[in-house]
Write an enzyme that holds these catalytic residues in place. Sequence first.
Site, mmCIF file in Angstrom:
data_model
loop_
_atom_site.group_PDB
_atom_site.id
_atom_site.type_symbol
_atom_site.label_atom_id
_atom_site.label_comp_id
_atom_site.label_asym_id
_atom_site.label_seq_id
_atom_site.Cartn_x
_atom_site.Cartn_y
_atom_site.Cartn_z
ATOM 1 N N ASP A 142 2.110 5.105 3.531
ATOM 2 C CA ASP A 142 1.846 6.000 4.642
ATOM 3 C C ASP A 142 2.992 5.947 5.646
ATOM 4 O OD1 ASP A 142 -0.110 7.622 6.289
ATOM 5 O OD2 ASP A 142 0.151 5.909 7.635
ATOM 6 N N GLU A 156 5.337 8.612 1.620
ATOM 7 C CA GLU A 156 5.119 9.752 2.500
ATOM 8 C C GLU A 156 6.363 9.786 3.382
ATOM 9 O OE1 GLU A 156 1.688 11.581 5.420
ATOM 10 O OE2 GLU A 156 2.180 9.466 5.631
#
Length: 726
Positions: A368, A404
Site C-alpha cells: 500500500d 501501489e
Amino acid sequence: MSSSKPTSGQGGAATPKPTVTTVWPGAAYPLGATYDGAGTNFSVFSEVAEKVELCLIAKDGAETRIELDEVDGFAWHAYLPTVTPGQRYGFRVYGPWDPAAGHRCDPSKLLLDPYGKSFHGDFEFTQALFSYDLEAEDLASGGTPPMVDSLGHTMTSVVINPFFHWGSDHPPRTPYHETIIYEAHVKGMTQTHPDIPEELRGTYAGLGHPAIIDYLKALNVTAIELMPVHQFLHDHRLLDLGLRNYWGYNTFGFFAPHYQYAATQHAGAAVAEFKTMVRSFHEAGIEVILDVVYNHTAEGNHLGPTINFRGIDNTAYYRLLDDDKRFYKDFTGTGNSLNARYPHTLQLIMDSLRYWALEMHVDGFRFDLASTLAREFYDVDRLSAFFDLVQQDPVVSQVKLIAEPWDIGEGGYQVGNFPGLWTEWNGKYRDTVRDYWRGEPATLGEFASRLTGSSDLYEATGRRPSASINFVTCHDGFTLADLVSYNEKHNEANGEDNRDGESHNRSWNCGAEGPTDDPEIVALRHRQMRNIMATLMLSQGTPMIAHGDEIGRTQLGNNNVYCQDSEISWMDWGLRETNAGLLDFARKVTALRKKHPVFRRRRFFEGEPIRSGDQIRDIAWLTPAGTEMTHDDWGSGFKCVAVFLNGEAITAPNARGERVVDDSFLLCFNAHSKPVEFVTPDGDHAKEWTAVLDTWDPNGNSDLLIKAGETISVSPRSVLVLQKTA
C-alpha cells in the site's frame, strides 16, 4: 527484578500477585516473543530507552514486571523457561519525555510488541491510552504526560505456538503471465455466504471453505489478494460515529493476523486458522497475496494514542518534521509515515515480510502506498535502501511483489518507475480503459498502449508485460456495477457530508443516476460491464478482478467504504442468480484467457515481420475498413479499432523451452454509440473467422462464421472477438 501492581494506574485494590518466573539472559534475536517448545525468549528494540520492563499479564489482569537487564545492540531481552503459548504480555519503556526532541517515552503505557504474533482484547479510547491531556490537547513538551496507566484499557500481546503441521504444502508459484488475481476482503467475501456455516462467516476458516475455493476455481482465479489482515485498530473517531475501520489500513501489528477474523477467539488461535486457510488455497492451486501497509501505523498523528512504536522509540520508527519534532511527516494522509530510512525500522519490515513468507506460507505482497517506502529524504528514490534490501533478500525477492506506486506526497505518483523485481498497480491502465468505454475523445492511442502491456512504462526497466497489474476497479473507488451506474459519488453514510472519496471517477451512469427500471439503461450497463471485463482479460499484463465485480456487486454509489462494515460493502451472494449471465460471461472470458497464450504473452510485441520478406507481424492495428492504422488515424478521435494478434508469432518459449503456437485472433473494439462495419483481414494467412465472444450478447455468445475479407457489423459499445479457423 519483578513486581506486581493493580490493573489501574489510578489506585484501587491490588489483584493477586502472579508467581514470579525464573529469568535467564536469553538472546537479542529474534525480536519479539519466541516459544521454542520449552520456554519463551523475549526481545524488544529501543535505542532511546533507559530501562525496559517485560510485563506478564495474568487472566485476572494482574501484572508481573520483569526488568530486562540484558541489552545487545539496543535489543532488550530475557528468556523465561516457564512461559508457554497463551501468555499475555507487553512492555513498559522508561526514557526521555521530550516531544520537542521527538521522544515520547511514557512508562504508564503498557506497550504492545512490534513483533507480536498475536494480540488479545480491545482498546478503550480513554485518557489512559493517550500520553497527553485529552481535554487540553497539550503535548506537555515542557512537563510530563498525565501518567494514567493503560493496563486494562489496551490490548495485550500474546505468546503463540509456532508449530503447525503443513503436511505436503508447497507454493503454487504460478508465473505472472498465467496469473489472474482476485482482490477480496476476508469478512466481506464470506459474511453472507449461504453455504458457509454461520459460525465461520467473516473468518479465515470461512474464506478457506470449499464454497469459496470452488467459486474462485470456476472463475479461473489463480491468486487471491487479501485486503489487510495484519492486526489493525478501529480508530475512535469512527467508533464514535457508529462505524468501523472495515478496510483495515490501520496496522499496529505487522506479524499478527487480525484476530477478530478468527472463528475461534481464544488467544493465539488466529495464527493456526490463518495457516489452515493458506494450506487449503494451496491445495487448490491458488496463491495467497497480502495487501500490506508498511507506510504508516495506527498511532496516527501527534494527538494519536500511544500503542507501541511511539512509546518504544518514536524517533526511530517515524519520520518527524525537521524543524519541529513534535509533529510527523505525513506522505500517506493518515497522520504519520514509518521511517524506512532507519535500520531497525527497515529490519522490522523485512523481518515481517520473511515471517509471512516462511512461517505463514503466503505467496506475495501488495504494498500500500509503496512510494512512501522509497522516500530517502523527500523524493521517491528507486535506489532507496528498502529496494536494495528487497533485491538482495533470498526469500522476499522470490515472492510476488506488487506496488501501489503512489502516495499523496509531492512527486509520489511513480507508475512505471519501480525496479525490475516489481510489478505495479497500473493506474494509467485503469484511467484509460474507463475513459475509452465512456466515450472520451483522444484516448485510442493510449488505449492501444495499455491493451498491449504498457511497454512505455515497463520495458525500459527490463520488465515484461506482466509487470503491469491491470485493473479497472479495486476496493478503493466504485465497484464495476457502480462505475456504470453513477456519475457522482454517494458517500453520505460515511458521516463526512460526502466530502471523502475521489470526486473524479471517470464513470458514466449510462443515462440515469443509480438504480433504474429502464430496460435500455440496464442492458447498456450490463454490456459496459462485459466490455470492461473482456478488455481486462484480453489485455497483455496481469489482470486483477475486484471481488464481486463478476456478479455486479454494488455499494450504492459509495466509492470509499473504508468505514462500512455492513451490507454496503459485503458481498451479496444472491447476485449470483440475479446476474447469472454476467457471472457466466466472466467465467467465459477468463477461460478464454487461460486457454490462449496469445492473450498473455511473456514478452512485448515487436510489430515486425515474423519471417524475412513476410508482411505478417505479431500484431497489427486496423481501421474498421481493414487498412492499417496511420499516424493520422490514431489522432482522428476514432472510437473503433481492430487488433490482429498472431498466434504463430509468439517468440518466447514455454517453461520447457518449446515453441508456443496459438490460434490467431481479431479483436474488434467499438466504443461508438452506433454499430460500425468492420472488414475482416484477407489474404493467404486467413480465409475464415469464427466469432468466439460478443459482448453485445448477455452471455457473450456468438455463432457467426465470416469469410476473410467480408464485412461484419459490430454492435454499439461492444467487443467482438474473432478466431481464425482456416
